[in-house]
Design a protein around this motif. Structure first.
Motif, PDB file in Angstrom:
ATOM      1  N   MET A 289       6.398  12.558 -10.632  1.00  0.00           N
ATOM      2  CA  MET A 289       5.111  13.571  -9.890  1.00  0.00           C
ATOM      3  C   MET A 289       5.618  13.876  -8.571  1.00  0.00           C
ATOM      4  SD  MET A 289       1.486  12.082 -10.928  1.00  0.00           S
ATOM      5  CE  MET A 289       1.580  10.806 -12.237  1.00  0.00           C
ATOM      6  N   SER A 290       6.158  13.045  -7.828  1.00  0.00           N
ATOM      7  CA  SER A 290       6.627  13.223  -6.528  1.00  0.00           C
ATOM      8  C   SER A 290       7.838  14.151  -6.563  1.00  0.00           C
ATOM      9  CB  SER A 290       6.997  11.905  -5.605  1.00  0.00           C
ATOM     10  OG  SER A 290       7.470  12.184  -4.531  1.00  0.00           O
ATOM     11  N   ASP A 291       8.664  14.104  -7.403  1.00  0.00           N
ATOM     12  CA  ASP A 291       9.966  15.012  -7.412  1.00  0.00           C
ATOM     13  C   ASP A 291       9.534  16.529  -7.657  1.00  0.00           C
ATOM     14  OD1 ASP A 291      11.741  12.756  -6.529  1.00  0.00           O
ATOM     15  OD2 ASP A 291      12.475  12.523  -8.812  1.00  0.00           O
ATOM     16  N   ASP A 292       8.738  16.447  -8.503  1.00  0.00           N
ATOM     17  CA  ASP A 292       8.331  17.829  -9.266  1.00  0.00           C
ATOM     18  C   ASP A 292       7.475  18.682  -7.935  1.00  0.00           C
ATOM     19  OD1 ASP A 292       9.044  17.358 -12.050  1.00  0.00           O
ATOM     20  OD2 ASP A 292       7.056  17.012 -12.594  1.00  0.00           O
ATOM     21  N   LEU A 293       6.630  17.890  -7.437  1.00  0.00           N
ATOM     22  CA  LEU A 293       5.919  18.306  -6.178  1.00  0.00           C
ATOM     23  C   LEU A 293       7.020  18.741  -4.911  1.00  0.00           C
ATOM     24  CD1 LEU A 293       3.189  19.436  -5.160  1.00  0.00           C
ATOM     25  CD2 LEU A 293       3.104  16.885  -4.207  1.00  0.00           C
ATOM     26  N   TYR A 294       7.945  17.944  -4.656  1.00  0.00           N
ATOM     27  CA  TYR A 294       8.891  18.103  -3.757  1.00  0.00           C
ATOM     28  C   TYR A 294       9.570  19.591  -4.175  1.00  0.00           C
ATOM     29  CZ  TYR A 294      13.115  18.251  -0.872  1.00  0.00           C
ATOM     30  OH  TYR A 294      13.926  18.759  -0.066  1.00  0.00           O
ATOM     31  N   LEU A 295      10.119  19.576  -5.258  1.00  0.00           N
ATOM     32  CA  LEU A 295      10.821  20.863  -5.627  1.00  0.00           C
ATOM     33  C   LEU A 295      10.054  22.370  -5.313  1.00  0.00           C
ATOM     34  CD1 LEU A 295      12.245  20.191  -9.133  1.00  0.00           C
ATOM     35  CD2 LEU A 295      13.397  20.195  -7.156  1.00  0.00           C
ATOM     36  N   GLU A 296       8.622  22.299  -5.588  1.00  0.00           N
ATOM     37  CA  GLU A 296       8.030  23.269  -5.060  1.00  0.00           C
ATOM     38  C   GLU A 296       7.782  23.637  -3.603  1.00  0.00           C
ATOM     39  OE1 GLU A 296       6.825  25.747  -7.332  1.00  0.00           O
ATOM     40  OE2 GLU A 296       7.527  24.431  -8.763  1.00  0.00           O
ATOM     41  N   ILE A 297       7.485  22.522  -2.907  1.00  0.00           N
ATOM     42  CA  ILE A 297       7.523  22.510  -1.556  1.00  0.00           C
ATOM     43  C   ILE A 297       8.624  22.880  -0.892  1.00  0.00           C
ATOM     44  CG2 ILE A 297       7.209  21.070   0.674  1.00  0.00           C
ATOM     45  CD1 ILE A 297       5.249  19.249  -1.089  1.00  0.00           C
ATOM     46  N   ALA A 298       9.788  22.482  -1.309  1.00  0.00           N
ATOM     47  CA  ALA A 298      11.252  22.901  -0.746  1.00  0.00           C
ATOM     48  C   ALA A 298      11.485  24.361  -1.015  1.00  0.00           C
ATOM     49  CB  ALA A 298      12.299  22.006  -1.411  1.00  0.00           C
ATOM     50  N   ALA A 299      10.908  24.822  -2.170  1.00  0.00           N
ATOM     51  CA  ALA A 299      11.226  26.371  -2.330  1.00  0.00           C
ATOM     52  C   ALA A 299      10.398  27.026  -1.289  1.00  0.00           C
ATOM     53  CB  ALA A 299      10.952  26.561  -3.874  1.00  0.00           C
ATOM     54  N   ARG A 300       9.250  26.526  -1.025  1.00  0.00           N
ATOM     55  CA  ARG A 300       8.480  27.348  -0.077  1.00  0.00           C
ATOM     56  C   ARG A 300       8.739  27.025   1.262  1.00  0.00           C
ATOM     57  NH1 ARG A 300       2.170  29.064  -0.967  1.00  0.00           N
ATOM     58  NH2 ARG A 300       1.776  29.700   1.143  1.00  0.00           N
ATOM     59  N   TYR A 301       9.211  26.005   1.673  1.00  0.00           N
ATOM     60  CA  TYR A 301       9.413  25.432   3.031  1.00  0.00           C
ATOM     61  C   TYR A 301      10.900  24.828   3.105  1.00  0.00           C
ATOM     62  CZ  TYR A 301       4.239  26.021   3.741  1.00  0.00           C
ATOM     63  OH  TYR A 301       2.996  26.604   3.654  1.00  0.00           O
ATOM     64  N   PRO A 302      11.640  25.667   3.108  1.00  0.00           N
ATOM     65  CA  PRO A 302      13.167  24.937   2.873  1.00  0.00           C
ATOM     66  C   PRO A 302      13.542  24.428   4.173  1.00  0.00           C
ATOM     67  CG  PRO A 302      13.464  27.500   2.910  1.00  0.00           C
ATOM     68  CD  PRO A 302      11.850  27.239   3.008  1.00  0.00           C
ATOM     69  N   GLY A 303      14.496  23.574   4.210  1.00  0.00           N
ATOM     70  CA  GLY A 303      15.101  22.796   5.162  1.00  0.00           C
ATOM     71  C   GLY A 303      14.292  22.032   5.895  1.00  0.00           C
ATOM     72  N   ARG A 304      13.049  21.344   5.379  1.00  0.00           N
ATOM     73  CA  ARG A 304      12.163  20.476   6.185  1.00  0.00           C
ATOM     74  C   ARG A 304      12.117  19.054   5.344  1.00  0.00           C
ATOM     75  NH1 ARG A 304       7.885  23.647   8.897  1.00  0.00           N
ATOM     76  NH2 ARG A 304       8.322  25.864   8.748  1.00  0.00           N
ATOM     77  N   ALA A 305      12.042  18.096   6.181  1.00  0.00           N
ATOM     78  CA  ALA A 305      12.062  17.114   5.621  1.00  0.00           C
ATOM     79  C   ALA A 305      10.523  16.713   5.099  1.00  0.00           C
ATOM     80  CB  ALA A 305      12.023  15.735   6.729  1.00  0.00           C
ATOM     81  N   VAL A 306      10.228  16.109   3.915  1.00  0.00           N
ATOM     82  CA  VAL A 306       9.108  16.031   3.307  1.00  0.00           C
ATOM     83  C   VAL A 306       9.144  14.615   2.779  1.00  0.00           C
ATOM     84  CG1 VAL A 306       7.771  16.863   1.361  1.00  0.00           C
ATOM     85  CG2 VAL A 306       9.076  18.661   2.510  1.00  0.00           C
ATOM     86  N   TRP A 307       7.922  13.981   3.003  1.00  0.00           N
ATOM     87  CA  TRP A 307       7.533  12.560   2.421  1.00  0.00           C
ATOM     88  C   TRP A 307       6.353  12.879   1.512  1.00  0.00           C
ATOM     89  CZ3 TRP A 307       7.258   8.874   7.226  1.00  0.00           C
ATOM     90  CH2 TRP A 307       8.498   8.854   7.981  1.00  0.00           C
ATOM     91  N   ILE A 308       6.641  12.076   0.373  1.00  0.00           N
ATOM     92  CA  ILE A 308       5.335  12.338  -0.627  1.00  0.00           C
ATOM     93  C   ILE A 308       5.189  10.795  -1.083  1.00  0.00           C
ATOM     94  CG2 ILE A 308       4.547  13.186  -2.956  1.00  0.00           C
ATOM     95  CD1 ILE A 308       6.549  15.437  -2.391  1.00  0.00           C
ATOM     96  N   GLU A 309       3.958  10.588  -1.283  1.00  0.00           N
ATOM     97  CA  GLU A 309       3.277   9.237  -1.552  1.00  0.00           C
ATOM     98  C   GLU A 309       2.171   9.528  -2.912  1.00  0.00           C
ATOM     99  OE1 GLU A 309       1.935   5.989   1.099  1.00  0.00           O
ATOM    100  OE2 GLU A 309      -0.109   6.663   0.347  1.00  0.00           O
ATOM    101  N   VAL A 310       2.496   8.761  -3.822  1.00  0.00           N
ATOM    102  CA  VAL A 310       1.856   9.147  -5.061  1.00  0.00           C
ATOM    103  C   VAL A 310       1.403   7.679  -5.433  1.00  0.00           C
ATOM    104  CG1 VAL A 310       1.246  10.037  -7.183  1.00  0.00           C
ATOM    105  CG2 VAL A 310       2.824  11.159  -5.663  1.00  0.00           C
TER     106      VAL A 310
END
Length: 147
Positions: free
Chosen positions: A103-124
């Motif tokens: 779930m985290s990987d799937d969500l990250y792909l969407e976030i990275a497409a909209r906000y490229p180049g940013r560090a993102v941490w996801i806790e599920v």
């Protein structure tokens, strides 16, 4: 405070990592088919988790951090949260039958497409009890300042 100390503090403040975070929850169905047959999981003793091989309900809890570049927030967290929730509501991202990490990987792909180049941490987590944290880091310059 000396001028040198003041400059050091200002540099630390200027170079500080800034992240916002949001939380939200989604109901989903989880199933781990291997648990029903894998001897490491279907142990027949107090550690047996073979029940995970049957579909069961969870409330998945999400906490998502993302880099921002200044203190006026270039990403407003309420808008960010609403957008993330919409991804699930509209079916862009799905959570059923996936691990917390998937779930985290799937969500990250969407976030990275909209906000490229940013560090993102996801806790599920499942029901706020057990879960995973994945840190999708980008490279940041090392400021070499001892604090």
């Amino acid at each position: 405070m000396t001028q040198i100390e003041r400059e050091r503090i200002e540099k630390i403040k200027h170079e500080a990592q800034r992240r916002i975070w949001v939380t939200f929850q989604k109901e989903g169905i989880h199933c781990y088919p291997a648990a029903a047959t894998d001897p490491a999981l279907k142990t027949g003793d107090e550690y047996d988790v073979s029940f995970l091989g049957t579909p069961h309900r969870h409330i998945f809890h999400f906490r998502v951090w993302i880099d921002v570049v200044h203190n006026d927030r270039d990403i407003e967290f309420i808008q960010f949260k609403r957008w993330l929730e919409k991804l699930y509501r509209e079916g862009t991202v799905q959570l059923d039958y996936k691990s917390c990490e998937m779930m985290s990987d799937d969500l990250y792909l969407e976030i990275a497409a909209r906000y490229p180049g940013r560090a993102v941490w996801i806790e599920v987590s499942e029901d706020g009890e057990n879960g995973a944290l994945i840190k999708y880091e980008t490279h940041r310059p090392n400021i070499n300042i001892a604090i």
